[in-house]
Design a protein around this motif. Structure first.
Motif: not given
Length: 299
Positions: A164-169
């Motif tokens: 999820t953190g990767f997708l929020e970049i």
């Protein structure tokens, strides 16, 4: 005249900064002292309650009994064997979770079809009671079962959080790298992983505690040594001091492990900070200077 005014302003700023730093230092000291006093008050209340009969000393034990039992077990090194076993299983499961969790999150980010297929299964597995995931029945009574139990407690949550953190970049930065001819590998190395370091470290802080919980669950079910085994053994033979002593040791271990990850986080930040200072000092390119300024404001 202007020089004297500037000198006065610098002196005022220096004094104000010194006062501010002294205030922060005094605040941290006062908080530490207050925490220590609260701990001492709790220990004293616990000891007094058991001695006066407010609490049953057979069930709740007491700080003095815990100290006596610890010293007795330390003489034959048995308590240190239990502590070392639990610590080894916790660190091993923690490093495996970091490797597997990071690898799985990267794979899910690289292949969208894989993430769309596996996402509902990960959510279901993460929502299950952690003790229900203990694979003791088919792995037997050994350390392998305990390690996999600890991994199963934390791995699914870590994969979901990091992915999820990767997708929020920022999507605009990704588009910019693609426009400049960057590949998906470049996006991962130059943007996704550096931009997600705070999420990764935050998950490490959570997972080090979850690993300890998972190890204790595994030792409850399949172990012949370790603090979890000592808790179960103490409750079965009605030596409740063993139980209380193991819980106190676990509290100390969890605190030390959390502080250890916190120190690693600070070292990681300092390393990046000094790296940017070297770039700024020895490089004349404007790009590196802009990177240094942007990074300083993002701390």
């Amino acid at each position: 005249m202007n020089k004297s005014i500037k000198a006065i302003n610098k002196k005022d700023i220096s004094n104000s900064r010194t006062q501010y730093l002294n205030h922060i230092r005094l605040y941290k000291i006062s908080i530490t002292v207050l925490r220590f006093l609260i701990l001492m008050a709790f220990i004293a209340a616990w000891e007094i309650s058991t001695r006066t009969g407010i609490l049953n000393p057979f069930i709740f034990s007491s700080p003095s009994r815990i100290c006596t039992t610890f010293i007795a077990m330390a003489k034959d090194n048995s308590i240190f064997i239990h502590i070392w076993t639990t610590l080894f299983e916790t660190f091993l499961s923690f490093f495996l979770i970091i490797i597997v969790g990071m690898g799985a999150a990267i794979l899910l980010w690289l292949w969208k079809g894989l993430s769309d297929c596996l996402e509902p299964f990960l959510i279901v597995l993460n929502s299950l009671p952690k003790s229900a995931l203990a694979p003791i029945v088919w792995l037997g009574n050994n350390m392998k079962a305990i390690i996999i139990t600890a991994i199963s407690v934390a791995i699914f949550g870590m994969i979901i959080n990091i992915y999820t953190g990767f997708l929020e970049i920022d999507k605009e930065k990704i588009i910019l790298i693609k426009t400049l001819g960057g590949t998906k590998k470049d996006i991962l190395k130059k943007l996704i992983l550096p931009g997600s370091k705070q999420i990764i470290i935050s998950n490490m802080k959570v997972n080090i505690g979850l690993c300890l919980v998972g190890v204790i669950i595994g030792e409850f079910l399949a172990a012949d040594k370790g603090l979890g085994y000592l808790i179960i053994y103490g409750s079965q033979v009605f030596k409740m001091t063993y139980v209380s002593m193991s819980i106190v040791i676990l509290c100390i271990i969890s605190t030390v492990l959390f502080k250890l990850v916190d120190v690693i986080e600070k070292m990681f930040r300092d390393w990046h900070f000094y790296l940017f200072i070297i770039y700024y000092k020895y490089t004349n390119y404007a790009l590196y200077r802009i990177q240094f300024i942007v990074y300083s404001y993002s701390l």
